[in-house]
Every structure is written in structure tokens, then in C-alpha cells.
Design an enzyme around this catalytic site. Structure first.
Site, PDB file in Angstrom:
ATOM      1  N   ARG A 231      10.061  -5.735  14.793  1.00 25.47           N
ATOM      2  CA  ARG A 231       9.111  -4.964  15.602  1.00 25.47           C
ATOM      3  C   ARG A 231       8.865  -3.643  14.890  1.00 25.47           C
ATOM      4  O   ARG A 231       9.771  -3.076  14.263  1.00 25.47           O
ATOM      5  CB  ARG A 231       9.677  -4.665  16.992  1.00 25.47           C
ATOM      6  CG  ARG A 231       9.683  -5.847  17.934  1.00 25.47           C
ATOM      7  CD  ARG A 231       8.276  -6.196  18.438  1.00 25.47           C
ATOM      8  NE  ARG A 231       8.293  -7.283  19.396  1.00 25.47           N
ATOM      9  CZ  ARG A 231       8.123  -8.574  19.120  1.00 25.47           C
ATOM     10  NH1 ARG A 231       7.918  -8.964  17.875  1.00 25.47           N
ATOM     11  NH2 ARG A 231       8.144  -9.482  20.069  1.00 25.47           N
ATOM     12  N   HIS A 279       0.958  -8.492  12.119  1.00 17.23           N
ATOM     13  CA  HIS A 279       1.874  -9.094  13.100  1.00 17.23           C
ATOM     14  C   HIS A 279       1.620 -10.606  13.166  1.00 17.23           C
ATOM     15  O   HIS A 279       1.362 -11.166  14.238  1.00 17.23           O
ATOM     16  CB  HIS A 279       1.711  -8.452  14.486  1.00 17.23           C
ATOM     17  CG  HIS A 279       2.918  -8.672  15.365  1.00 17.23           C
ATOM     18  ND1 HIS A 279       3.395  -7.743  16.234  1.00 17.23           N
ATOM     19  CD2 HIS A 279       3.745  -9.750  15.502  1.00 17.23           C
ATOM     20  CE1 HIS A 279       4.460  -8.224  16.868  1.00 17.23           C
ATOM     21  NE2 HIS A 279       4.692  -9.446  16.436  1.00 17.23           N
TER      22      HIS A 279
HETATM   23  N1  NAP Z   1       6.680 -10.574  13.547  1.00 15.03           N
HETATM   24  C1  NAP Z   1       6.636 -11.664  14.275  1.00 15.03           C
HETATM   25  O1  NAP Z   1       5.648 -12.415  14.219  1.00 15.03           O
HETATM   26  C2  NAP Z   1       7.817 -12.018  15.138  1.00 15.03           C
HETATM   27  C3  NAP Z   1       7.871 -13.315  15.679  1.00 15.03           C
HETATM   28  C4  NAP Z   1       8.982 -13.670  16.420  1.00 15.03           C
HETATM   29  C5  NAP Z   1      10.008 -12.767  16.627  1.00 15.03           C
HETATM   30  N2  NAP Z   1       9.918 -11.517  16.107  1.00 15.03           N
HETATM   31  C6  NAP Z   1      11.006 -10.555  16.318  1.00 15.03           C
HETATM   32  O2  NAP Z   1      12.219 -11.089  15.807  1.00 15.03           O
HETATM   33  C7  NAP Z   1      13.274 -10.672  16.666  1.00 15.03           C
HETATM   34  C8  NAP Z   1      14.508 -11.526  16.446  1.00 15.03           C
HETATM   35  O3  NAP Z   1      14.333 -12.827  16.990  1.00 15.03           O
HETATM   36  P1  NAP Z   1      15.567 -13.836  17.121  1.00 15.03           P
HETATM   37  O4  NAP Z   1      15.071 -15.036  17.811  1.00 15.03           O
HETATM   38  O5  NAP Z   1      16.240 -14.011  15.812  1.00 15.03           O
HETATM   39  O6  NAP Z   1      16.537 -12.990  18.084  1.00 15.03           O
HETATM   40  P2  NAP Z   1      18.073 -13.223  18.403  1.00 15.03           P
HETATM   41  O7  NAP Z   1      18.446 -14.657  18.186  1.00 15.03           O
HETATM   42  O8  NAP Z   1      18.333 -12.632  19.731  1.00 15.03           O
HETATM   43  O9  NAP Z   1      18.831 -12.386  17.286  1.00 15.03           O
HETATM   44  C9  NAP Z   1      18.874 -10.993  17.294  1.00 15.03           C
HETATM   45  C10 NAP Z   1      19.894 -10.514  16.273  1.00 15.03           C
HETATM   46  O10 NAP Z   1      19.873  -9.084  16.255  1.00 15.03           O
HETATM   47  C11 NAP Z   1      21.213  -8.615  16.452  1.00 15.03           C
HETATM   48  N3  NAP Z   1      21.216  -7.338  17.152  1.00 15.03           N
HETATM   49  C12 NAP Z   1      20.650  -7.022  18.355  1.00 15.03           C
HETATM   50  N4  NAP Z   1      20.920  -5.743  18.689  1.00 15.03           N
HETATM   51  C13 NAP Z   1      21.679  -5.244  17.693  1.00 15.03           C
HETATM   52  C14 NAP Z   1      22.295  -3.988  17.464  1.00 15.03           C
HETATM   53  N5  NAP Z   1      22.192  -2.972  18.329  1.00 15.03           N
HETATM   54  N6  NAP Z   1      23.000  -3.833  16.331  1.00 15.03           N
HETATM   55  C15 NAP Z   1      23.141  -4.846  15.452  1.00 15.03           C
HETATM   56  N7  NAP Z   1      22.588  -6.070  15.599  1.00 15.03           N
HETATM   57  C16 NAP Z   1      21.866  -6.261  16.714  1.00 15.03           C
HETATM   58  C17 NAP Z   1      21.892  -9.685  17.270  1.00 15.03           C
HETATM   59  O11 NAP Z   1      23.299  -9.532  17.177  1.00 15.03           O
HETATM   60  P3  NAP Z   1      24.284 -10.627  17.852  1.00 15.03           P
HETATM   61  O12 NAP Z   1      24.146 -11.860  16.976  1.00 15.03           O
HETATM   62  O13 NAP Z   1      25.621 -10.014  17.749  1.00 15.03           O
HETATM   63  O14 NAP Z   1      23.787 -10.842  19.243  1.00 15.03           O
HETATM   64  C18 NAP Z   1      21.321 -10.945  16.626  1.00 15.03           C
HETATM   65  O15 NAP Z   1      22.044 -11.245  15.464  1.00 15.03           O
HETATM   66  C19 NAP Z   1      12.638 -10.769  18.053  1.00 15.03           C
HETATM   67  O16 NAP Z   1      13.343  -9.980  18.990  1.00 15.03           O
HETATM   68  C20 NAP Z   1      11.241 -10.263  17.800  1.00 15.03           C
HETATM   69  O17 NAP Z   1      11.179  -8.863  18.019  1.00 15.03           O
HETATM   70  C21 NAP Z   1       8.836 -11.129  15.374  1.00 15.03           C
END
Ligand code: NAP
Length: 316
Positions: A231, A279
């Protein structure tokens, strides 16, 4: 025996045309398109992207909120959320798109795309030193669904991979780090930093000058690179520009921005070492996501638990 009525859906999407979501969800359920549906007691589910603040808390019988994306920061932007489960997207289709984006951008930085594009524009025939992939460390900040999948693909391409998460996560072949204490060693060991964090109170603005300054400065690419596909409000654009000017950051690929669309006057647009996409790294395609969402509602009505739930305490 009477078959119980299937729950109705409120579709609340801002920022783009919701018609395709409406068409696909309506094939199986009664769908009400916001602004209709306010305070409607017959609505069981809300399917949302950047919903109008306050509308969900006024649905008296709402049972669950479904995000149409993997991120849910757009839902938590509403400070009057009802206390119901929030489901986010975890889907092969979306994960594959993100994996492609990350590999594309990592390979472009690794194979010196910016350098060769400039040379081509000037008709220059000169090869650059090319380090092997195993000497280049890609550090994935946010080692969740998307980060871990990208890590596997990057390992297959031969890169060294580091992962950073909130809690302890492990993966064969990856050096993993977690929490505040793990951040500096993670950054110090990273040549290409990939941001795949969720936007939460704890992560907002985390990619600042101090993070960029801690990336490995003497790595094989002649300077570290940044890829943000999480993001935009995770990073600080003035700090990225400053780090590029100071050459503590060699190049950046940015898919997300503090304000979207990126303003025409942003100096990022014309920066020769910045690559911009709107995006578009992993777009939520209703053709792939509506059916599993409807299946989750069916399962929930059969008494099965909802999957891919968000923890409201941590905001992701
Ligand atoms: N650009 C785009 O088109 C697009 C598309 C889809 C998604 N996204 C973004 O990608 C993000 C990630 O998606 P995902 O499905 O991979 O999410 P996810 O499975 O929830 O993974 C999030 C990761 O971030 C870590 N994290 C969260 N808060 C943290 C903190 N304070 N300090 C350190 N690590 C932290 C989590 O740690 P833990 O493993 O310990 O929980 C986890 O490893 C989404 O939230 C979204 O914003 C962007």
C-alpha cells in the site's frame, strides 16, 4: 421441510464500477447496490471496497463483511464498524498476479532494465556487469500469503531470499526475521526490498528514509532497490525521492502511492530510476473471486466457519 432463505448482499464499492461484481453475485443471491439498502434488516452480508463510513453499522442483521481485495485497510478506514467477522480475499488467481509482478520487477532491477532502456534511447551498445542471482538478496517485508508465494518463485529463479514478518515464520531456503529486533538485520542483508505488508496502525509510514538507509549498500547491484506492491501509505514518497537523490537507493518500482491516482505534478513520474504502475500488481478479478465468495456464504449458512478472517485487533 422449508429451505432457509439465502442471505441478501449489500454491494458497496467506491472508486470503480461495481457492475461486474453485481452481475456475478446476483446469479446466486439477491444483491442490493448501495446507496440502496441503507438500514435494511434483510441484508446479511456486505461485499465492500472503500464503503461509505457508517453504512455497515446501520445494517441491523449484518452477519459478515467480505472485502473484495486481500487488503482490508479500506474497511478499517470506517471508524463505526459493526462487530461482525471480516473476510478478506486469499485466492490463487490474485496470488499468481502478485507473484508475476514481484518476479517481473525483481528481474528488471536485477537485469538492469533501467540502464538498458536509457542506452537504447541513446542507441548505445555497451553491456553492464551482471551478477548472478544467488549473489542478490531479495528481502520480502510482509511474509504472508503473497510474500511467501513470491519467495518460492524467487528461490526457483536462484535468488537469495529474506523474509520479515510480525511473528515467527519459517520457510526452507529463506532467512527469516521478525519484529522490531529483526528489522535491521533483515534490511542489512537485503539488496532488493519488496514491500508486501498490510497497511495498519503499526505499518503506516514504515518505509521511510531510515529503513532505506539500512539496506545493503555494498551489494552486487551497485545499490539497493525498492519494490512497493503493498500500500502507498506504507512508504513516504519524499523519503524515497531523497534516498534516490542521495544514491542510497538505486531504483524503485512503485505500484502504490500515498495518494492515488498519483498526482501529475509528482516528481516520481519523470524520475529516470523509478518505474510506475497504477495499483495494478494484483487486481481483484470478480470472474475468479465472486464464486468462492458465494461458496463461503453457502458454507457459513450450513454452519461451517468462515475462512480467511481478519483479526480486527491487529488490522489485517
Ligand atoms: N498492489 C496490489 O495490487 C495489491 C493486491 C493485493 C494485495 N495487496 C497488498 O498486499 C498486502 C499483503 O497481502 P497478504 O495476502 O500477503 O497478507 P497477509 O497474508 O495477511 O500477510 C501479511 C504479512 O505482513 C506481516 N505483518 C503485518 N503487520 C506487520 C508488522 N507490524 N510488522 C511486521 N510484519 C507485519 C504479517 O506478519 P505475520 O505473518 O506474523 O502475521 C504477514 O507476514 C495486503 O494487505 C494488501 O495491502 C496489494
Amino acid at each position: 421441510m422449508n429451505t432457509p432463505a439465502r442471505g441478501r448482499i449489500l454491494l458497496s464499492i467506491t472508486g470503480f464500477n461495481p457492475q461486474r461484481w453485481y452481475d456475478l453475485l446476483s446469479k446466486e443471491r439477491d444483491v442490493v447496490l448501495e446507496p440502496a439498502g441503507a438500514e435494511d434488516p434483510s441484508i446479511d452480508y456486505a461485499v465492500v471496497w472503500k464503503q461509505q463510513p457508517g453504512i455497515l453499522s446501520r445494517l441491523p442483521n449484518l452477519k459478515a463483511i467480505f472485502s473484495i481485495g486481500a487488503g482490508v485497510d479500506h474497511i478499517f478506514a470506517d471508524d463505526q464498524l459493526p462487530d461482525v467477522p471480516i473476510v478478506r480475499v486469499v485466492a490463487d488467481n490474485l496470488t499468481q498476479y502478485m507473484c508475476e509482478y514481484v518476479c517481473w520487477r525483481v528481474l528488471d532491477h536485477h537485469r538492469q532494465g533501467a540502464y538498458y532502456r536509457t542506452q537504447q534511447a541513446n542507441k548505445v551498445w555497451r553491456d553492464a556487469h551482471q551478477p548472478p542471482a544467488n549473489e542478490v538478496s531479495v528481502g520480502i517485508m510482509g511474509f504472508g500469503e503473497l510474500g511467501r508465494h513470491a519467495a518460492r518463485a524467487l528461490l526457483a529463479l536462484g535468488f537469495s531470499v529474506n523474509g520479515w514478518s510480525r511473528g515467527v515464520r519459517t520457510m526452507d531456503g529463506v532467512s527469516t526475521f521478525h519484529g522490531e529486533d529483526g528489522l535491521t538485520p533483515f534490511l542489512n542483508a537485503t539488496d532488493i526490498l519488496v514491500i508486501l505488508l498490510p497497511l495498519t496502525a503499526a505499518t503506516q509510514g514504515i518505509v521511510d528514509h531510515s529503513v532505506l538507509a539500512r539496506l545493503r549498500q555494498d551489494g552486487p547491484l551497485g545499490g539497493p532497490c525498492l519494490i512497493n506492491a503493498g500500500r502507498g501509505r506504507l512508504h513516504k514518497e519524499t523519503d524515497i525521492l531523497r534516498a534516490l537523490e542521495e544514491r542510497i537507493l538505486k531504483e524503485a518500482s512503485l505500484d502504490v502511492f500515498e495518494r492515488e491516482p498519483l498526482a501529475p505534478e509528482s516528481p516520481l513520474w519523470n524520475h529516470p530510476r523509478v518505474f510506475i504502475t497504477p495499483h495494478a500488481a494484483a487486481v481483484s478479478d470478480p470472474a475468479h473471486l465472486a464464486a468462492p465468495m458465494l461458496a463461503q456464504m453457502d458454507a457459513f449458512e450450513r454452519g461451517e466457519p468462515l475462512g480467511n478472517l481478519v483479526d480486527p485487533e491487529v488490522g489485517y
